[in-house]
Motif scaffolding. Structure first.
Motif, short mmCIF file in Angstrom:
data_model
loop_
_atom_site.label_atom_id
_atom_site.label_comp_id
_atom_site.label_asym_id
_atom_site.label_seq_id
_atom_site.Cartn_x
_atom_site.Cartn_y
_atom_site.Cartn_z
N ASP A 1 30.59 58.84 65.78
CA ASP A 1 31.02 58.29 67.06
C ASP A 1 31.52 56.86 66.98
N GLY A 2 31.44 56.26 65.79
CA GLY A 2 31.96 54.89 65.64
C GLY A 2 31.02 53.81 66.10
N VAL A 3 29.77 54.15 66.41
CA VAL A 3 28.79 53.16 66.85
C VAL A 3 27.64 53.13 65.84
N PHE A 4 27.43 52.01 65.20
CA PHE A 4 26.39 51.87 64.19
C PHE A 4 25.05 51.66 64.89
N GLY A 5 24.38 52.78 65.18
CA GLY A 5 23.10 52.72 65.86
C GLY A 5 21.94 52.99 64.92
N GLU A 6 20.78 53.32 65.51
CA GLU A 6 19.56 53.47 64.73
C GLU A 6 19.64 54.65 63.75
N ARG B 1 26.03 42.76 72.85
CA ARG B 1 26.55 42.18 71.61
C ARG B 1 27.53 43.14 70.92
N ALA B 2 27.16 44.43 70.89
CA ALA B 2 28.03 45.41 70.26
C ALA B 2 29.37 45.51 71.00
N PHE B 3 29.31 45.50 72.33
CA PHE B 3 30.55 45.55 73.12
C PHE B 3 31.39 44.31 72.88
N GLN B 4 30.76 43.13 72.89
CA GLN B 4 31.50 41.89 72.67
C GLN B 4 32.19 41.89 71.31
N LYS B 5 31.49 42.36 70.29
CA LYS B 5 32.09 42.41 68.95
C LYS B 5 33.28 43.35 68.93
N SER B 6 33.11 44.51 69.59
CA SER B 6 34.18 45.50 69.62
C SER B 6 35.41 44.97 70.36
N ALA B 7 35.15 44.19 71.42
CA ALA B 7 36.26 43.71 72.26
C ALA B 7 36.84 42.40 71.78
N THR C 1 31.05 48.57 65.66
CA THR C 1 31.72 49.75 66.20
C THR C 1 33.14 49.82 65.63
N GLY C 2 33.75 50.99 65.76
CA GLY C 2 35.15 51.12 65.38
C GLY C 2 35.39 52.11 64.25
N ASP C 3 36.60 52.08 63.72
CA ASP C 3 37.05 53.06 62.74
C ASP C 3 36.27 52.99 61.43
N ARG C 4 35.95 51.76 60.96
CA ARG C 4 35.21 51.66 59.70
C ARG C 4 33.82 52.28 59.83
N VAL C 5 33.22 52.13 61.00
CA VAL C 5 31.92 52.76 61.22
C VAL C 5 32.06 54.28 61.23
N LYS C 6 33.14 54.80 61.83
CA LYS C 6 33.38 56.24 61.83
C LYS C 6 33.51 56.78 60.40
N ILE C 7 34.25 56.05 59.57
CA ILE C 7 34.43 56.48 58.18
C ILE C 7 33.08 56.48 57.46
#
Length: 492
Positions: free
Chosen positions: A267-272, A166-172, A245-251
């Motif tokens: 790392d730009g990935v909104f994990g646990e 799901r995270a990959f699909q959203k990112s792509a 994921t992405g730049d907003r997550v990194k910020i």
């Protein structure tokens, strides 16, 4: 002659009524829609159709379980229907008709469709939760290489793999459904191959990355750029959620690092870990601790980073239990190990939502529920584990477990309690739950050792049929709570 006419008219009316009942869908929910937990001949017919079409393996046993729900979702996606795992009239009739048509084909388990939308058996093109094998392992390895999945590629498509898909699909920019079809798998494989050629594998970028502003000041070690408007998020306060994921997550991550709530790199990935840091920040600033970085959380984080608001947050991580000064009451000493209390939702904001009609179709495994105890104001976050006739969930953190147990009087008990529930889409409803850990779990460090059940409103007749004891008890608790809030009775 009159007797004959009356008799004829009576028979005619009866015949027309029988025809209407045969041709028209029944009004009761359980007779028009099949769902996880249903049993009977209609379920068996549906299963047999899905088996004939290649979407389901095994025998048609008449029990609508997780495998049947997965097969229904697969069929719905393949047929261009709404993917919700509920077999309503449209899904049921289409599956039956296609299965009947497919039996005339010489190809085993092939789906016969119109020329406009040819299809192949789902199992040969799409991977989904429950699949196993080499193709799953290859998909997992690609997701690991791209940073969407941690651990090893074991060839078993479970909840973590689905979350990563799901995270990959959203990112792509793909349809986010957790099903790894040909497009998802090929794109993941190609991006993983490209990533191996770089020094540091980076998750696929968002379809609309936040543009950099070279002339803007930088903050912290990540050197991310503050937009020209003078705010970290450029006045874009759309909610950032787990799995994004992405730049907003990194910020977001770098701001949490700079304010001492998160360790490591952005790392730009909104994990646990990011989720826990958001919850800790929200608790520190007396915000709703739902783990979602919404407008209030993002704006408060901007102020904390700029130093424009008190209390000042240093580089040393601040415990989530530290009380907020000024007008907010200081928690007593026995609350230092639990979440802060929150304001109860207003009665007018709480909606009467039906589990099968409203709640279940709107939530997914891995999403979060905010639970609030009406009698104490204590709140805790649960992660959705599975959805059948009720919602199996787990406390997100050990602190959530401690808070929940305190709300239940400091003991683990099966005695149900009516609670407010905030859904992932922001709606408040209510349900009934307990705090007794049982059976399986997926979160290893929450000090719970199992999962619990959250019950939502269901038709009492359906609950009496399928859950005559504990299910009915929870429905009675729900109805009693609603009457205490509004003075109204739930009649169905």
């Amino acid at each position: 002659m009159i007797r004959i006419q009356k008799s004829f008219l009576i028979h005619l009316c009866i015949s027309l009524c029988l025809c209407f009942l045969t041709l028209s869908p029944a009004f009761a929910y359980e007779s028009t829609t099949l769902y996880n937990g249903c049993r009977g001949e209609e379920v068996r017919q549906l299963q047999q159709a899905l088996i004939d079409l290649g979407f389901l393996k095994g025998t048609a046993d008449g029990v609508y379980g997780n495998k049947t729900e997965i097969a229904v979702r697969a069929f719905q996606k393949n047929a261009g229907l709404s993917v919700d795992g509920l077999a309503g009239t449209q899904t049921f009739d289409l599956a039956i008709s296609k299965a009947a048509a497919s039996k005339g084909s010489t190809a085993q388990a092939s789906v016969v469709q119109s020329a406009e939308s040819p299809a192949q058996p789902y199992s040969s093109t799409t991977l989904y939760n429950g699949c196993r094998g080499e193709e799953v392992r290859q998909l997992q390895q690609a997701l690991i290489d791209l940073g969407f999945l941690k651990g090893t590629a074991d060839g078993i498509f479970g909840s973590k793999t689905e979350d990563a898909v799901r995270a990959f699909q959203k990112s792509a920019g793909l349809t986010v459904d957790g099903l790894a079809g040909t497009q998802t798998r090929q794109l993941a494989a190609s991006k993983a191959a490209a990533a191996k050629g770089s020094v540091t594998p980076v998750p696929a970028p968002q379809s609309t990355p936040l543009p950099a502003q070279p002339s803007s000041p930088t903050i912290g070690t990540a050197a991310y750029h503050v937009p020209a408007a003078g705010t970290l998020f450029g006045n874009n306060y759309d909610t950032i959620r787990p799995g994004d994921t992405g730049d907003r997550v990194k910020i977001l991550q770098q701001a949490l690092i700079d304010t001492g709530f998160l360790k490591g790199k952005a790392d730009g990935v909104f994990g646990e870990n990011t989720q826990k840091a958001v919850i800790a920040f929200q608790n520190r600033w007396n915000l709703t601790p739902d783990g979602l970085a919404g407008k209030k959380t993002l704006q408060t984080l901007e102020k904390a980073v700029s130093g424009a608001a008190a209390p000042a947050v240093t580089s040393t991580p601040v415990p989530a239990s530290t009380p907020v000064p000024a007008a907010t009451p200081v928690p007593s000493s026995d609350q230092s190990d639990i979440n802060d209390r929150i304001s109860l939702p207003s009665v007018s904001s709480v909606q009467l939502l039906h589990w099968f009609n409203d709640v279940k179709p709107s939530i997914s495994n891995g999403q979060y529920l905010l639970i609030c105890d009406p009698s104490t104001g204590l709140s805790w976050t649960l992660r959705v584990m599975s959805r059948g006739r009720h919602c199996d969930s787990e406390p997100l953190t050990a602190k959530d477990t401690r808070t929940m147990v305190k709300a239940f009087g400091g003991v683990n008990t099966w005695n149900q309690k009516a609670v407010y529930v905030k859904l992932p889409d922001g709606r408040w409803t209510f349900g009934s739950t307990h705090d007794m850990p049982h059976d399986s779990s997926t979160i290893k460090n929450n000090d719970f050792g199992g999962h619990l059940c959250v019950h939502f409103l269901r038709d009492m007749s359906e609950a009496q049929k399928n859950d005559p004891k504990y299910g009915v008890a929870n429905q009675e608790t729900i109805r009693s709570f609603w009457k205490s809030l509004t003075g109204q009775n739930i009649t169905n």
